[in-house]
Motif scaffolding. Structure first.
Motif, PDB file in Angstrom:
ATOM      1  N   LEU A 223     -27.630  55.826 -22.637  1.00 24.72           N
ATOM      2  CA  LEU A 223     -26.356  55.874 -21.918  1.00 24.72           C
ATOM      3  C   LEU A 223     -25.863  54.454 -21.655  1.00 24.72           C
ATOM      4  CD1 LEU A 223     -24.097  57.273 -20.268  1.00 24.72           C
ATOM      5  CD2 LEU A 223     -25.649  57.226 -18.298  1.00 24.72           C
ATOM      6  N   THR A 224     -24.635  54.190 -22.045  1.00 24.24           N
ATOM      7  CA  THR A 224     -23.977  52.918 -21.746  1.00 24.24           C
ATOM      8  C   THR A 224     -22.910  53.162 -20.684  1.00 24.24           C
ATOM      9  OG1 THR A 224     -24.282  52.133 -24.008  1.00 24.24           O
ATOM     10  CG2 THR A 224     -22.611  51.012 -22.686  1.00 24.24           C
ATOM     11  N   GLU A 268     -21.448  57.432 -23.344  1.00 19.86           N
ATOM     12  CA  GLU A 268     -20.752  56.317 -22.686  1.00 19.86           C
ATOM     13  C   GLU A 268     -19.952  56.812 -21.491  1.00 19.86           C
ATOM     14  OE1 GLU A 268     -18.526  52.615 -24.485  1.00 19.86           O
ATOM     15  OE2 GLU A 268     -17.047  54.218 -24.241  1.00 19.86           O
ATOM     16  N   ILE A 269     -20.041  56.071 -20.395  1.00 17.85           N
ATOM     17  CA  ILE A 269     -19.194  56.259 -19.223  1.00 17.85           C
ATOM     18  C   ILE A 269     -18.457  54.947 -18.999  1.00 17.85           C
ATOM     19  CG2 ILE A 269     -19.132  56.661 -16.724  1.00 17.85           C
ATOM     20  CD1 ILE A 269     -21.642  58.372 -17.035  1.00 17.85           C
ATOM     21  N   VAL A 270     -17.169  55.031 -18.747  1.00 15.36           N
ATOM     22  CA  VAL A 270     -16.353  53.839 -18.484  1.00 15.36           C
ATOM     23  C   VAL A 270     -15.889  53.879 -17.034  1.00 15.36           C
ATOM     24  CG1 VAL A 270     -14.301  52.519 -19.114  1.00 15.36           C
ATOM     25  CG2 VAL A 270     -15.567  53.783 -20.873  1.00 15.36           C
ATOM     26  N   LEU A 271     -16.111  52.783 -16.312  1.00 15.70           N
ATOM     27  CA  LEU A 271     -15.580  52.599 -14.964  1.00 15.70           C
ATOM     28  C   LEU A 271     -14.421  51.613 -15.075  1.00 15.70           C
ATOM     29  CD1 LEU A 271     -18.933  52.245 -12.986  1.00 15.70           C
ATOM     30  CD2 LEU A 271     -17.558  54.315 -13.275  1.00 15.70           C
ATOM     31  N   ARG A 272     -13.201  52.110 -14.870  1.00 17.03           N
ATOM     32  CA  ARG A 272     -12.004  51.276 -15.079  1.00 17.03           C
ATOM     33  C   ARG A 272     -11.201  51.178 -13.787  1.00 17.03           C
ATOM     34  NH1 ARG A 272      -8.717  53.576 -19.686  1.00 17.03           N
ATOM     35  NH2 ARG A 272     -10.342  52.507 -20.887  1.00 17.03           N
ATOM     36  N   THR A 273     -10.840  49.966 -13.396  1.00 17.41           N
ATOM     37  CA  THR A 273     -10.009  49.778 -12.205  1.00 17.41           C
ATOM     38  C   THR A 273      -8.727  49.059 -12.594  1.00 17.41           C
ATOM     39  OG1 THR A 273     -11.077  47.669 -11.635  1.00 17.41           O
ATOM     40  CG2 THR A 273     -12.006  49.670 -10.663  1.00 17.41           C
ATOM     41  N   ARG A 274      -7.637  49.515 -12.021  1.00 18.15           N
ATOM     42  CA  ARG A 274      -6.335  48.910 -12.230  1.00 18.15           C
ATOM     43  C   ARG A 274      -5.535  48.996 -10.931  1.00 18.15           C
ATOM     44  NH1 ARG A 274      -8.682  47.634 -16.125  1.00 18.15           N
ATOM     45  NH2 ARG A 274      -8.047  47.695 -18.323  1.00 18.15           N
ATOM     46  N   ILE A 294     -12.876  57.202 -14.075  1.00 19.19           N
ATOM     47  CA  ILE A 294     -14.266  57.419 -14.483  1.00 19.19           C
ATOM     48  C   ILE A 294     -14.202  58.295 -15.725  1.00 19.19           C
ATOM     49  CG2 ILE A 294     -16.519  58.302 -13.796  1.00 19.19           C
ATOM     50  CD1 ILE A 294     -15.209  57.974 -10.824  1.00 19.19           C
ATOM     51  N   ILE A 295     -14.486  57.702 -16.866  1.00 19.74           N
ATOM     52  CA  ILE A 295     -14.238  58.340 -18.164  1.00 19.74           C
ATOM     53  C   ILE A 295     -15.556  58.526 -18.901  1.00 19.74           C
ATOM     54  CG2 ILE A 295     -12.962  58.135 -20.340  1.00 19.74           C
ATOM     55  CD1 ILE A 295     -11.171  56.045 -18.848  1.00 19.74           C
ATOM     56  N   ASP A 296     -15.727  59.687 -19.505  1.00 19.65           N
ATOM     57  CA  ASP A 296     -16.934  59.896 -20.328  1.00 19.65           C
ATOM     58  C   ASP A 296     -16.547  60.498 -21.668  1.00 19.65           C
ATOM     59  OD1 ASP A 296     -17.490  62.938 -20.512  1.00 19.65           O
ATOM     60  OD2 ASP A 296     -17.148  62.675 -18.374  1.00 19.65           O
ATOM     61  N   ASN A 297     -17.437  60.367 -22.640  1.00 25.46           N
ATOM     62  CA  ASN A 297     -17.188  60.894 -23.987  1.00 25.46           C
ATOM     63  C   ASN A 297     -17.988  62.168 -24.240  1.00 25.46           C
ATOM     64  OD1 ASN A 297     -19.694  59.657 -24.084  1.00 25.46           O
ATOM     65  ND2 ASN A 297     -19.424  58.794 -26.141  1.00 25.46           N
ATOM     66  N   GLY A 298     -18.118  62.980 -23.193  1.00 28.61           N
ATOM     67  CA  GLY A 298     -18.874  64.229 -23.289  1.00 28.61           C
ATOM     68  C   GLY A 298     -18.072  65.374 -23.884  1.00 28.61           C
ATOM     69  N   PRO A 299     -18.588  66.583 -23.759  1.00 29.77           N
ATOM     70  CA  PRO A 299     -17.964  67.742 -24.415  1.00 29.77           C
ATOM     71  C   PRO A 299     -16.687  68.227 -23.745  1.00 29.77           C
ATOM     72  CG  PRO A 299     -19.842  68.437 -23.106  1.00 29.77           C
ATOM     73  CD  PRO A 299     -19.835  66.934 -23.073  1.00 29.77           C
ATOM     74  N   GLY A 300     -16.388  67.712 -22.556  1.00 27.12           N
ATOM     75  CA  GLY A 300     -15.199  68.180 -21.834  1.00 27.12           C
ATOM     76  C   GLY A 300     -15.538  69.349 -20.924  1.00 27.12           C
ATOM     77  N   ILE A 301     -14.611  69.633 -20.035  1.00 26.80           N
ATOM     78  CA  ILE A 301     -14.780  70.723 -19.066  1.00 26.80           C
ATOM     79  C   ILE A 301     -14.313  72.023 -19.699  1.00 26.80           C
ATOM     80  CG2 ILE A 301     -14.057  71.576 -16.796  1.00 26.80           C
ATOM     81  CD1 ILE A 301     -13.617  68.588 -16.044  1.00 26.80           C
TER      82      ILE A 301
END
Length: 357
Positions: A223-224, A268-274, A294-301
């Motif tokens: 996991l990244t 991968e999980i992305v923590l993005r702030t703007r 908070i973004i992930d590349n998983g299968p979705g909900i």
């Protein structure tokens, strides 16, 4: 007048993504492009010859706009309208009406995205408040008899005949353990309402780093967690422990959903702030807001629960309590913010907006 729908000069209107209708001086629809058919949920055949104002239960305002345009009082009229339809959701649109000569009108309808967003946030807030009241009342109703059930099982255990003690004790222990399990669940349901709101200066990147270290400690390989931070975001007043819990609940759910990709090594999980500017949250306008993703590349909900993920006891994972996102939403709302989610296979994006000073 010829039917607009059969005239080649109107063929270009079919290609527009904006809803366009041509209306005669009497208010009857002569033509509607495909975008208008989709917006109004009516076919061109149903729309043609129908008086445009009669399509809505409050069509008088639209009729007045058409009359003003025909009288050439204005070159181009624009107005925000909420068009009510019997048995269906109202249409929030920006309506533009312009006269095409002396006997024809061009009516353009564009969905008012901002108003739709405000209405959606209001529904979420109302639903969240109703959920909280329901949970609190239900938890108290469950909590009261639980102690009695557990106590009665303990007393019953003391009265068991010695020659059947081991045999019957198995049943009393089931009652006691299940009562304890329900007590734990009730405590978790009531936790957001019991814990005091401790306000201090919060650096959102400290929150993200704390969560990042906790998740990587549990999932050290495969996991990244990528950082995409805006270092200019100022500190703000808030409850740091609550915000850590919010981000942790979402990120941990993402990691759980990524188990198959973690095994493959490409999770991968992305923590993005703007910083977002001029944002309306719960009907209040703020000049600046934290925009945390908070973004992930998983299968979705799963589609069947996508609209209910913030409801209590709704979980997409076997064995999940269904309380993590409910708790996250409660804490975000206590900070006057909103939490949203977009999900499709390969990308799930939780967005948290919080007002900044």
């Amino acid at each position: 007048m010829s039917e607009a729908g059969s005239d080649p000069m109107y063929a270009g209107l079919d290609l527009l993504s904006t809803s366009v209708l041509l209306v005669d001086a009497g208010g009857e629809v002569r033509y509607a492009n495909p975008a208008a058919e989709n917006l109004l949920e009516l076919s061109l055949k149903s729309l043609q010859r129908a008086p445009l104002p009669d399509l809505f239960t409050n069509g008088a305002e639209l009729s007045a706009l058409c009359a003003q345009a025909l009288a050439h009082q204005y070159a181009d009229l624009r107005q925000d309208l909420s068009l009510q339809r019997a048995g269906r959701e109202p249409l929030h649109v920006i309506c533009s009406v312009s006269a095409q000569g002396s006997s024809e009108l061009l009516v353009e309808l564009r969905e008012n995205v901002q108003q739709l967003k405000l209405d959606r946030e209001e529904r979420i807030l109302d639903q969240s408040q109703a959920n909280k009241e329901l949970i609190r009342n239900l938890a108290h109703e469950i909590k009261n008899p639980l102690g009695g059930i557990r106590g009665a099982a303990q007393l019953l255990e003391l009265e068991l005949p010695p020659h059947h003690l081991l045999e019957l004790q198995e049943y009393t222990q089931v009652i006691i353990k299940e009562a304890d399990r329900l007590q734990t669940l009730v405590d978790r349901l009531l936790a957001p309402h019991r814990k005091p709101h401790i306000v201090g200066d919060v650096n959102i990147h400290e929150v993200c780093e704390r969560v990042r270290s906790l998740i990587l400690a549990e999932f050290p390989t495969g996991l990244t967690i990528r950082r995409d931070y805006d270092a200019s975001i100022p500190e703000f007043r808030g409850d740091m422990e609550q915000l850590i819990q919010v981000v942790l609940n979402i990120a941990h759910n993402a990691a759980q959903a990524l188990r198959s990709r973690i095994a493959q090594g490409d999770a991968e999980i992305v923590l993005r702030t703007r910083v977002a500017r001029q944002v309306t949250l719960a009907k209040v306008r703020y000049g600046l807001a934290l925009d945390l993703h908070i973004i992930d590349n998983g299968p979705g909900i799963a589609p069947e629960i996508r609209d209910r993920i913030f409801y209590p006891l709704v979980s997409g994972r076997e064995g999940g309590s269904g309380l993590g996102l409910t708790l996250a939403q409660t804490f975000v709302q206590q900070h006057l913010g909103v939490i949203e989610c977009e999900s499709r296979p390969g990308l799930t994006d939780f967005r948290i907006l919080l007002p900044l000073p």
